[in-house]
Design a protein around this motif. Sequence first.
Motif, PDB file in Angstrom:
ATOM      1  N   THR A   1      -1.350  11.785  -0.756  1.00  0.00           N
ATOM      2  CA  THR A   1      -0.937  11.262   0.545  1.00  0.00           C
ATOM      3  C   THR A   1       0.577  11.376   0.673  1.00  0.00           C
ATOM      4  N   GLY A   2       1.046  11.352   1.927  1.00  0.00           N
ATOM      5  CA  GLY A   2       2.478  11.476   2.190  1.00  0.00           C
ATOM      6  C   GLY A   2       2.728  12.488   3.286  1.00  0.00           C
ATOM      7  N   SER A   3       3.924  13.058   3.295  1.00  0.00           N
ATOM      8  CA  SER A   3       4.302  14.041   4.304  1.00  0.00           C
ATOM      9  C   SER A   3       3.422  15.286   4.184  1.00  0.00           C
ATOM     10  N   ILE A   4       2.747  15.645   5.275  1.00  0.00           N
ATOM     11  CA  ILE A   4       1.858  16.811   5.252  1.00  0.00           C
ATOM     12  C   ILE A   4       2.659  18.084   4.981  1.00  0.00           C
ATOM     13  N   ARG A   5       3.819  18.187   5.568  1.00  0.00           N
ATOM     14  CA  ARG A   5       4.642  19.391   5.384  1.00  0.00           C
ATOM     15  C   ARG A   5       5.002  19.584   3.915  1.00  0.00           C
ATOM     16  N   PHE A   6       5.372  18.499   3.238  1.00  0.00           N
ATOM     17  CA  PHE A   6       5.722  18.605   1.824  1.00  0.00           C
ATOM     18  C   PHE A   6       4.495  18.881   0.976  1.00  0.00           C
ATOM     19  N   LEU A   7       3.406  18.161   1.242  1.00  0.00           N
ATOM     20  CA  LEU A   7       2.199  18.322   0.437  1.00  0.00           C
ATOM     21  C   LEU A   7       1.645  19.730   0.536  1.00  0.00           C
ATOM     22  N   ASP A   8       1.595  20.287   1.754  1.00  0.00           N
ATOM     23  CA  ASP A   8       1.065  21.636   1.935  1.00  0.00           C
ATOM     24  C   ASP A   8       1.982  22.676   1.301  1.00  0.00           C
ATOM     25  N   LYS A   9       3.316  22.474   1.419  1.00  0.00           N
ATOM     26  CA  LYS A   9       4.264  23.407   0.807  1.00  0.00           C
ATOM     27  C   LYS A   9       4.148  23.346  -0.709  1.00  0.00           C
ATOM     28  N   ASP A  10       3.959  22.147  -1.251  1.00  0.00           N
ATOM     29  CA  ASP A  10       3.828  21.966  -2.691  1.00  0.00           C
ATOM     30  C   ASP A  10       2.561  22.654  -3.195  1.00  0.00           C
ATOM     31  N   MET A  11       1.459  22.530  -2.435  1.00  0.00           N
ATOM     32  CA  MET A  11       0.214  23.197  -2.810  1.00  0.00           C
ATOM     33  C   MET A  11       0.369  24.713  -2.744  1.00  0.00           C
ATOM     34  N   GLU A  12       1.102  25.183  -1.736  1.00  0.00           N
ATOM     35  CA  GLU A  12       1.326  26.627  -1.592  1.00  0.00           C
ATOM     36  C   GLU A  12       2.147  27.156  -2.765  1.00  0.00           C
ATOM     37  N   ASP A  13       3.195  26.398  -3.177  1.00  0.00           N
ATOM     38  CA  ASP A  13       4.008  26.810  -4.319  1.00  0.00           C
ATOM     39  C   ASP A  13       3.186  26.833  -5.603  1.00  0.00           C
ATOM     40  N   ASP A  14       2.315  25.839  -5.774  1.00  0.00           N
ATOM     41  CA  ASP A  14       1.457  25.801  -6.961  1.00  0.00           C
ATOM     42  C   ASP A  14       0.521  27.001  -6.989  1.00  0.00           C
ATOM     43  N   ALA A  15      -0.002  27.370  -5.814  1.00  0.00           N
ATOM     44  CA  ALA A  15      -0.908  28.513  -5.742  1.00  0.00           C
ATOM     45  C   ALA A  15      -0.170  29.811  -6.086  1.00  0.00           C
TER      46      ALA A  15
ATOM     47  N   ILE B   1      12.033   7.907   0.861  1.00  0.00           N
ATOM     48  CA  ILE B   1      12.296   9.124   0.097  1.00  0.00           C
ATOM     49  C   ILE B   1      11.669   8.986  -1.280  1.00  0.00           C
ATOM     50  N   SER B   2      11.026  10.059  -1.727  1.00  0.00           N
ATOM     51  CA  SER B   2      10.423  10.068  -3.057  1.00  0.00           C
ATOM     52  C   SER B   2      11.512  10.007  -4.126  1.00  0.00           C
ATOM     53  N   ARG B   3      11.280   9.221  -5.163  1.00  0.00           N
ATOM     54  CA  ARG B   3      12.234   9.129  -6.266  1.00  0.00           C
ATOM     55  C   ARG B   3      12.219  10.383  -7.118  1.00  0.00           C
ATOM     56  N   TYR B   4      11.110  11.153  -7.048  1.00  0.00           N
ATOM     57  CA  TYR B   4      10.949  12.324  -7.916  1.00  0.00           C
ATOM     58  C   TYR B   4      11.148  13.643  -7.179  1.00  0.00           C
ATOM     59  N   GLN B   5      10.835  13.662  -5.883  1.00  0.00           N
ATOM     60  CA  GLN B   5      10.975  14.881  -5.081  1.00  0.00           C
ATOM     61  C   GLN B   5      11.832  14.541  -3.863  1.00  0.00           C
TER      62      GLN B   5
ATOM     63  N   ASP C   1       0.817  -1.215   0.000  1.00  0.00           N
ATOM     64  CA  ASP C   1       0.000   0.000   0.000  1.00  0.00           C
ATOM     65  C   ASP C   1       0.850   1.264   0.000  1.00  0.00           C
ATOM     66  N   ILE C   2       2.156   1.102  -0.152  1.00  0.00           N
ATOM     67  CA  ILE C   2       3.072   2.245  -0.282  1.00  0.00           C
ATOM     68  C   ILE C   2       3.417   2.382  -1.760  1.00  0.00           C
ATOM     69  N   ARG C   3       3.076   3.510  -2.373  1.00  0.00           N
ATOM     70  CA  ARG C   3       3.277   3.650  -3.814  1.00  0.00           C
ATOM     71  C   ARG C   3       4.759   3.584  -4.183  1.00  0.00           C
ATOM     72  N   GLU C   4       5.021   3.161  -5.411  1.00  0.00           N
ATOM     73  CA  GLU C   4       6.382   2.894  -5.870  1.00  0.00           C
ATOM     74  C   GLU C   4       7.259   4.135  -5.886  1.00  0.00           C
ATOM     75  N   GLU C   5       6.630   5.307  -5.823  1.00  0.00           N
ATOM     76  CA  GLU C   5       7.409   6.555  -5.792  1.00  0.00           C
ATOM     77  C   GLU C   5       8.374   6.583  -4.608  1.00  0.00           C
ATOM     78  N   PHE C   6       7.981   5.959  -3.489  1.00  0.00           N
ATOM     79  CA  PHE C   6       8.790   6.007  -2.273  1.00  0.00           C
ATOM     80  C   PHE C   6       9.791   4.846  -2.246  1.00  0.00           C
ATOM     81  N   LYS C   7      11.032   5.207  -2.000  1.00  0.00           N
ATOM     82  CA  LYS C   7      12.109   4.228  -1.926  1.00  0.00           C
ATOM     83  C   LYS C   7      12.638   4.161  -0.494  1.00  0.00           C
ATOM     84  N   TYR C   8      12.724   2.943   0.035  1.00  0.00           N
ATOM     85  CA  TYR C   8      13.218   2.765   1.400  1.00  0.00           C
ATOM     86  C   TYR C   8      14.735   2.923   1.434  1.00  0.00           C
ATOM     87  N   LYS C   9      15.243   3.655   2.442  1.00  0.00           N
ATOM     88  CA  LYS C   9      16.681   3.824   2.621  1.00  0.00           C
ATOM     89  C   LYS C   9      17.013   3.803   4.106  1.00  0.00           C
TER      90      LYS C   9
END
Length: 245
Positions: free
Chosen positions: A170-184, A132-136, A115-123
């Motif tokens: 879904t994911g880190s709230i801090r990143f998601l909210d910052k990403d939405m703020e940057d998009d806005a 950690i996200s492979r893209y961000q 249930d963890i999307r492939e974007e996230f890589k375990y380290k």
Amino acid sequence: MEGLRVSDTNLKVFLHPSKSGDVDGAIHQVLSSMIFKFDDTLDGALVAYRFDISSKDAKILNGIHPYFAVSLRAKLLLFSPKPNMLVEGKVVKLTRGSISVIVLGFSCAFIKDEDIREEFKYKNKRGKQVYISRYQKRHVIKVGTMIRLSVNSMDVDTLHIYGSLRPADTGSIRFLDKDMEDDALTARSKRRRENEGESVMQEPSTTVIQGLNTKVKEGPSSTGTEALSYDNDQYIKKSKKHKTR
């Protein structure tokens, strides 16, 4: 956060005669015993409450112990997450195959590897386990991170949530909210540039000289071209020049 709702309801609490000296305290005791437990009648787990006694007249019930009933008007905060709702919690444990989360301080959520999307890589970085996200690269999930997860199901007996990080929101709230703020901010900047461009296009492209009447009189000049002079509100007249000897 989804899954939380406020319910205004009428309740009836049954108290032992020995509690008649402190009715408010007895009601608090009864309602407090319901907190963090799922109630089928309320269709949710009670998180917080507030009440007012509807009537000062209590009804005495017949029986060996003559309990008395007190009518209440209560405002209840209930937690009742449904599938595909988004809830938020703090990561308390992280392994290669799972993420454990505490939601609202009392409900456990478990996210399995599938249930963890492939974007996230375990380290394992310096002894610390992270996803950690492979893209961000700034999108990191570790112990202590507040995350937003999607609900797959919930065990109402244990209030155990089975969650998912497959949805893109879904994911880190801090990143998601910052990403939405940057998009806005980007969207607002784009709209501002478009508005500025429209205002420039609407400005007149020609200059008008008011009060100038012109009339050209043709004739040869000493240089083979006409030398013209003009005054405001006057006719344009040919300037007479003498040939140089």
